[in-house]
Design an enzyme around this catalytic site. Structure first.
Site, PDB file in Angstrom:
ATOM      1  N   ASP A  56     -39.810 -11.022  34.922  1.00 16.87           N
ATOM      2  CA  ASP A  56     -38.858 -11.896  35.595  1.00 16.87           C
ATOM      3  C   ASP A  56     -38.218 -12.863  34.612  1.00 16.87           C
ATOM      4  OD1 ASP A  56     -39.888 -10.685  37.854  1.00 16.87           O
ATOM      5  OD2 ASP A  56     -41.111 -12.402  38.442  1.00 16.87           O
TER       6      ASP A  56
ATOM      7  N   TYR B 178     -51.988  -9.869  32.700  1.00 17.47           N
ATOM      8  CA  TYR B 178     -51.170 -11.079  32.679  1.00 17.47           C
ATOM      9  C   TYR B 178     -52.071 -12.308  32.638  1.00 17.47           C
ATOM     10  CZ  TYR B 178     -46.719  -8.791  33.884  1.00 17.47           C
ATOM     11  OH  TYR B 178     -45.578  -8.021  33.864  1.00 17.47           O
TER      12      TYR B 178
END
Length: 249
Positions: free
Chosen positions: A52, A110
């Site tokens: 993103d 992540y």
């Protein structure tokens, strides 16, 4: 025609994510422009993930095909001479012809970083979300265990996403404090749009008492985005590790 795998890292602050967009600067576009300068042609580049806007990567992999005979080490050096300071290529290898940077990825990890302090840090504000109230990392580690396993994570996908298959397998989820930072580390076989940011927002909602303790399983089963917590800011999220069977551990 060679099939090559590049490994890079980037500070995503200035970019609208990885994938090329018509009216916004992206990491993919910047890398392709550097490749064109080095190779004399603009190859298609396939990323391991679609990060993103504002999300960072300590390790990001992408594939490209080229007829150039330049060595991997020379390509790394040449690209880094062309790229801006917030993107760096640190690996390049030839891979089998049928290798695909996205579809052959077996897992990604992540890390979401929260600065748990009333005072901002000028040296990490671009890479962490500051939350001033006390975080009980032991409580949240216990709550995060409900994410483990194979589930339909529709409740943890951004509303309006076009993805039809929302089942993913979370292999590990740890919540650990390092002085004023609380690190949320998640490994899975894949992630939905905003999935990690909504997971962390849900845990923070439990910390705040806005969501009940031991509520994660029920939120998963609801398959309803409105039942989960907020989407925490992108700047605290980094793609930390990408794994390929037989290529990258």
């Amino acid at each position: 025609m060679r099939n090559m795998l590049l490994t890079l890292a980037f500070d995503g602050t200035a970019y609208h994510g990885w994938q090329v967009q018509a009216n916004a600067l992206t990491v993919q576009q910047t890398l392709q422009e550097a490749l064109e300068r080095v190779l004399g042609s603009r190859p298609d580049v396939t990323g391991c993930s679609r990060t993103d806007a504002g999300v960072h990567a300590r390790m990001f992999c992408c594939g490209l095909r080229t007829e150039s005979r330049i060595s991997g080490s020379r390509l790394v050096h040449a690209l880094n001479a062309c790229l801006p300071d917030d993107i760096a290529v640190y690996g390049c290898a030839d891979v089998p012809d049928d290798f695909h940077a996205r579809y052959d990825c077996v897992s990604k990890e992540y890390i979401y970083t929260i600065r748990n302090s009333s005072v901002r840090d000028p040296f990490d504000y671009k890479f962490s979300y500051r939350y001033k109230h006390k975080i009980d990392e032991r409580l949240l580690q216990n709550e995060a265990s409900a994410f483990l396993g194979t589930h339909d994570f529709k409740s943890f996908c951004a509303a309006g996403s076009a993805v039809k298959d929302t089942v993913r397998t979370v292999r590990s989820f740890t919540v650990k404090r390092e002085e004023d930072h609380v690190l949320f580390t998640v490994e899975a076989d894949g992630f939905l749009y905003n999935m990690v940011r909504i997971m962390v927002g849900t845990l923070i909602g439990i910390q705040q008492g806005k969501l009940g303790q031991e509520s994660v399983a029920g939120i998963i089963n609801a398959k309803d985005r409105s039942k989960a917590g907020v989407t925490v800011p992108a700047k605290g999220l980094s793609l930390n590790r990408v794994c390929y069977k037989g290529i990258l551990p």
